[in-house]
Design a protein around this motif. Structure first.
Motif, PDB file in Angstrom:
ATOM      1  N   ASN A   1      -4.688  -2.332 -16.158  1.00  0.00           N
ATOM      2  CA  ASN A   1      -3.815  -2.154 -17.196  1.00  0.00           C
ATOM      3  C   ASN A   1      -4.998  -3.426 -18.220  1.00  0.00           C
ATOM      4  OD1 ASN A   1      -2.064  -1.240 -17.591  1.00  0.00           O
ATOM      5  ND2 ASN A   1      -0.907  -2.376 -16.093  1.00  0.00           N
ATOM      6  N   PRO A   2      -5.222  -3.038 -19.753  1.00  0.00           N
ATOM      7  CA  PRO A   2      -4.361  -2.296 -20.234  1.00  0.00           C
ATOM      8  C   PRO A   2      -4.734  -0.953 -20.272  1.00  0.00           C
ATOM      9  CG  PRO A   2      -6.106  -3.824 -21.955  1.00  0.00           C
ATOM     10  CD  PRO A   2      -5.833  -4.114 -20.439  1.00  0.00           C
ATOM     11  N   VAL A   3      -4.148  -0.027 -20.220  1.00  0.00           N
ATOM     12  CA  VAL A   3      -4.841   1.360 -20.207  1.00  0.00           C
ATOM     13  C   VAL A   3      -4.256   2.078 -21.095  1.00  0.00           C
ATOM     14  CG1 VAL A   3      -4.601   3.451 -18.588  1.00  0.00           C
ATOM     15  CG2 VAL A   3      -4.812   1.848 -17.491  1.00  0.00           C
ATOM     16  N   ALA A   4      -4.792   2.964 -21.785  1.00  0.00           N
ATOM     17  CA  ALA A   4      -4.156   4.010 -23.116  1.00  0.00           C
ATOM     18  C   ALA A   4      -3.471   4.502 -22.723  1.00  0.00           C
ATOM     19  CB  ALA A   4      -6.085   3.775 -24.236  1.00  0.00           C
ATOM     20  N   VAL A   5      -2.934   5.209 -23.273  1.00  0.00           N
ATOM     21  CA  VAL A   5      -2.008   6.648 -23.275  1.00  0.00           C
ATOM     22  C   VAL A   5      -2.644   7.865 -23.162  1.00  0.00           C
ATOM     23  CG1 VAL A   5      -0.228   8.326 -24.274  1.00  0.00           C
ATOM     24  CG2 VAL A   5      -0.537   5.569 -25.225  1.00  0.00           C
ATOM     25  N   GLY A   6      -2.491   8.303 -21.874  1.00  0.00           N
ATOM     26  CA  GLY A   6      -3.645   9.743 -22.370  1.00  0.00           C
ATOM     27  C   GLY A   6      -4.984   9.169 -20.980  1.00  0.00           C
ATOM     28  N   GLY A   7      -4.572   7.763 -20.830  1.00  0.00           N
ATOM     29  CA  GLY A   7      -5.994   6.816 -19.823  1.00  0.00           C
ATOM     30  C   GLY A   7      -5.569   7.461 -18.050  1.00  0.00           C
ATOM     31  N   ASP A   8      -6.323   7.049 -17.460  1.00  0.00           N
ATOM     32  CA  ASP A   8      -6.043   6.745 -15.944  1.00  0.00           C
ATOM     33  C   ASP A   8      -5.130   5.725 -15.710  1.00  0.00           C
ATOM     34  OD1 ASP A   8      -7.862   9.313 -15.855  1.00  0.00           O
ATOM     35  OD2 ASP A   8      -9.080   8.508 -15.127  1.00  0.00           O
ATOM     36  N   CYS A   9      -3.989   5.992 -15.122  1.00  0.00           N
ATOM     37  CA  CYS A   9      -3.075   4.404 -14.755  1.00  0.00           C
ATOM     38  C   CYS A   9      -3.848   4.658 -13.159  1.00  0.00           C
ATOM     39  CB  CYS A   9      -1.979   4.847 -14.591  1.00  0.00           C
ATOM     40  SG  CYS A   9      -0.652   3.514 -14.477  1.00  0.00           S
ATOM     41  N   GLU A  10      -4.391   3.511 -12.136  1.00  0.00           N
ATOM     42  CA  GLU A  10      -4.417   3.227 -11.158  1.00  0.00           C
ATOM     43  C   GLU A  10      -3.725   2.423 -10.349  1.00  0.00           C
ATOM     44  OE1 GLU A  10      -8.539   1.910 -11.192  1.00  0.00           O
ATOM     45  OE2 GLU A  10      -9.446   4.088 -12.284  1.00  0.00           O
ATOM     46  N   LYS A  11      -3.729   2.741  -9.348  1.00  0.00           N
ATOM     47  CA  LYS A  11      -2.839   1.289  -8.205  1.00  0.00           C
ATOM     48  C   LYS A  11      -3.653   2.026  -6.818  1.00  0.00           C
ATOM     49  CE  LYS A  11       1.561   2.926  -9.943  1.00  0.00           C
ATOM     50  NZ  LYS A  11       0.882   3.312 -11.171  1.00  0.00           N
ATOM     51  N   GLU A  12      -3.269   1.473  -6.357  1.00  0.00           N
ATOM     52  CA  GLU A  12      -4.408   0.777  -4.092  1.00  0.00           C
ATOM     53  C   GLU A  12      -2.860   1.549  -3.453  1.00  0.00           C
ATOM     54  OE1 GLU A  12      -5.846  -2.352  -1.399  1.00  0.00           O
ATOM     55  OE2 GLU A  12      -3.717  -2.996  -3.003  1.00  0.00           O
ATOM     56  N   LEU A  13      -4.058   2.673  -2.749  1.00  0.00           N
ATOM     57  CA  LEU A  13      -3.422   3.690  -1.857  1.00  0.00           C
ATOM     58  C   LEU A  13      -3.828   3.015  -0.599  1.00  0.00           C
ATOM     59  CD1 LEU A  13      -2.409   6.465  -1.108  1.00  0.00           C
ATOM     60  CD2 LEU A  13      -4.345   7.419  -1.495  1.00  0.00           C
ATOM     61  N   LEU A  14      -2.564   2.695   0.256  1.00  0.00           N
ATOM     62  CA  LEU A  14      -3.046   2.255   1.469  1.00  0.00           C
ATOM     63  C   LEU A  14      -2.644   2.905   2.811  1.00  0.00           C
ATOM     64  CD1 LEU A  14      -2.125  -0.608  -0.306  1.00  0.00           C
ATOM     65  CD2 LEU A  14      -3.133  -1.277   1.346  1.00  0.00           C
ATOM     66  N   LYS A  15      -2.397   3.327   3.865  1.00  0.00           N
ATOM     67  CA  LYS A  15      -2.005   4.157   4.668  1.00  0.00           C
ATOM     68  C   LYS A  15      -1.611   3.240   5.946  1.00  0.00           C
ATOM     69  CE  LYS A  15      -4.150   6.051   8.591  1.00  0.00           C
ATOM     70  NZ  LYS A  15      -5.208   6.805   8.528  1.00  0.00           N
ATOM     71  N   GLU A  16       0.197   3.124   5.593  1.00  0.00           N
ATOM     72  CA  GLU A  16       0.708   2.360   6.516  1.00  0.00           C
ATOM     73  C   GLU A  16       0.973   3.304   8.182  1.00  0.00           C
ATOM     74  OE1 GLU A  16       3.305  -1.206   4.944  1.00  0.00           O
ATOM     75  OE2 GLU A  16       4.459   1.182   5.543  1.00  0.00           O
ATOM     76  N   THR A  17       1.007   2.068   9.634  1.00  0.00           N
ATOM     77  CA  THR A  17       1.410   3.217  10.790  1.00  0.00           C
ATOM     78  C   THR A  17       2.433   2.419  11.575  1.00  0.00           C
ATOM     79  OG1 THR A  17      -0.835   3.413  10.609  1.00  0.00           O
ATOM     80  CG2 THR A  17       0.773   3.928  12.757  1.00  0.00           C
ATOM     81  N   LEU A  18       3.858   3.070  11.237  1.00  0.00           N
ATOM     82  CA  LEU A  18       5.135   2.111  11.800  1.00  0.00           C
ATOM     83  C   LEU A  18       4.589   1.835  12.966  1.00  0.00           C
ATOM     84  CD1 LEU A  18       7.603   3.890   8.910  1.00  0.00           C
ATOM     85  CD2 LEU A  18       7.029   1.559   9.336  1.00  0.00           C
ATOM     86  N   PRO A  19       6.021   1.432  13.915  1.00  0.00           N
ATOM     87  CA  PRO A  19       5.395   0.733  14.954  1.00  0.00           C
ATOM     88  C   PRO A  19       6.216   2.300  16.492  1.00  0.00           C
ATOM     89  CG  PRO A  19       6.569  -1.213  14.232  1.00  0.00           C
ATOM     90  CD  PRO A  19       6.540   0.523  12.982  1.00  0.00           C
ATOM     91  N   ASN A  20       6.491   3.303  16.074  1.00  0.00           N
ATOM     92  CA  ASN A  20       7.047   4.479  16.477  1.00  0.00           C
ATOM     93  C   ASN A  20       5.090   6.157  16.152  1.00  0.00           C
ATOM     94  OD1 ASN A  20       7.526   4.897  13.899  1.00  0.00           O
ATOM     95  ND2 ASN A  20       9.433   6.195  14.072  1.00  0.00           N
ATOM     96  N   GLY A  21       4.699   4.634  15.173  1.00  0.00           N
ATOM     97  CA  GLY A  21       3.331   6.163  15.038  1.00  0.00           C
ATOM     98  C   GLY A  21       3.089   6.625  13.915  1.00  0.00           C
ATOM     99  N   VAL A  22       4.397   7.053  12.932  1.00  0.00           N
ATOM    100  CA  VAL A  22       4.459   7.811  12.302  1.00  0.00           C
ATOM    101  C   VAL A  22       3.851   6.577  10.466  1.00  0.00           C
ATOM    102  CG1 VAL A  22       6.378   8.098  10.286  1.00  0.00           C
ATOM    103  CG2 VAL A  22       6.948   8.156  12.320  1.00  0.00           C
ATOM    104  N   GLU A  23       2.615   8.024  10.342  1.00  0.00           N
ATOM    105  CA  GLU A  23       1.732   6.746   9.025  1.00  0.00           C
ATOM    106  C   GLU A  23       1.992   7.902   7.483  1.00  0.00           C
ATOM    107  OE1 GLU A  23      -2.144   7.203  11.989  1.00  0.00           O
ATOM    108  OE2 GLU A  23      -1.734   8.891  10.478  1.00  0.00           O
ATOM    109  N   HIS A  24       2.076   7.337   6.634  1.00  0.00           N
ATOM    110  CA  HIS A  24       2.570   7.381   5.067  1.00  0.00           C
ATOM    111  C   HIS A  24       1.587   6.270   4.863  1.00  0.00           C
ATOM    112  CE1 HIS A  24       4.955   4.229   4.428  1.00  0.00           C
ATOM    113  NE2 HIS A  24       5.325   3.546   6.118  1.00  0.00           N
ATOM    114  N   THR A  25       1.474   7.093   2.790  1.00  0.00           N
ATOM    115  CA  THR A  25       0.859   6.046   2.403  1.00  0.00           C
ATOM    116  C   THR A  25       1.830   5.608   1.795  1.00  0.00           C
ATOM    117  OG1 THR A  25       1.121   7.961   0.624  1.00  0.00           O
ATOM    118  CG2 THR A  25      -1.052   8.188   2.181  1.00  0.00           C
TER     119      THR A  25
END
Length: 261
Positions: free
Chosen positions: A153-177
């Motif tokens: 931010n600030p991001v104009a209307v119609g602009g690219d809104c960004e967020k940090e993307l991470l991979k999380e690995t749960l104790p049973n091996g399930v991976e998700h973002t």
């Protein structure tokens, strides 16, 4: 047989066909699958606003909440199957009984805590790995016309809104973002111990999710009883980025029949 009798018989057959179809649809919705539409961004980027899916009601057995309007005459849960950490689950809010969808991260007896934005289960930090940036258009989304939160931010209307993307690995091996927008009061929580017969849920859009980190009476969901679980979400069937489902130019064809992690 005269024409009037033929018309009468045809009308009766039509009525029977409609009744049978409604009964079959009712059985399917009650016992097998329930349609669910994603109205908010709390599970981005796993689930997007406008995703449409069917919830597998057979996954965990049946409770009174398995029927429309919670009318099943069931006490507790029958043919119960234990959910697994990492499952994406539709459940009834413990107070309002509104349908919610979140990821299961804590089972009965588990301890759960957020420390500096890192999920800790049973005293151990759950590994996170930065894998890039999630980008979406900064615009009103879905029928509710909500606008996304952005790290840039600030991001104009119609602009690219960004967020940090991470991979999380749960104790049973399930991976998700998961997504990280910035510092949030839910990045630091007390140490929770999940009570017997209840579960702990979180949204994948960690800084934009009212979930078990927040008590049910102040905007979150708190602990969720096993009875309140409706079913498991396994696959997106259809997806539309527009405010109306018939706006075919907004359909996300790459998400049709997409399996969920």
């Amino acid at each position: 047989m005269n024409n009037e009798m033929k018309r009468s018989d045809a009308f009766a057959e039509t009525i029977k066909t409609v009744v049978y179809a409604l009964l079959l649809a009712g059985v399917i919705r009650t016992l097998l699958f329930q349609p669910f539409w994603i109205p908010s961004g709390s599970m981005k980027n796993t689930l997007l606003i406008g995703d449409f899916l069917f919830v597998n009601k057979m996954a965990y057995g049946y409770s009174k909440y398995s029927c429309p309007w919670s009318l099943c005459p069931i006490s507790g849960r029958i043919w119960a199957e234990e959910p697994e950490i990492g499952d994406i689950v539709v459940f009834k809010h413990p107070v309002t009984k509104v349908d919610f969808i979140k990821r299961l991260v804590g089972k009965p007896g588990d301890t759960v805590q957020m420390v500096d934005g890192i999920l800790h289960l049973n005293g151990k930090a759950v590994p996170q790995q930065e894998i890039g940036t999630f980008v979406e258009t900064n615009n009103q989304q879905g029928p509710m016309r909500n606008t996304p939160r952005c790290t840039n931010n600030p991001v104009a209307v119609g602009g690219d809104c960004e967020k940090e993307l991470l991979k999380e690995t749960l104790p049973n091996g399930v991976e998700h973002t998961i997504l990280n927008i910035g510092q949030s009061y839910t990045d630091q929580t007390p140490l929770y111990t999940v009570p017997e017969g209840q579960y702990f849920f979180m949204g994948d859009n960690r800084d934009n999710s009212g979930d078990s980190r927040i008590p049910a009476n102040v905007g979150g969901v708190g602990f969720v009883p096993f009875e309140n679980l409706v079913g498991r979400a396994d696959r997106v069937i259809f997806s539309s980025a527009g405010s109306r489902i018939l706006a075919f130019w907004t359909w996300r064809k790459d998400r049709f029949f997409k399996a969920l992690d």
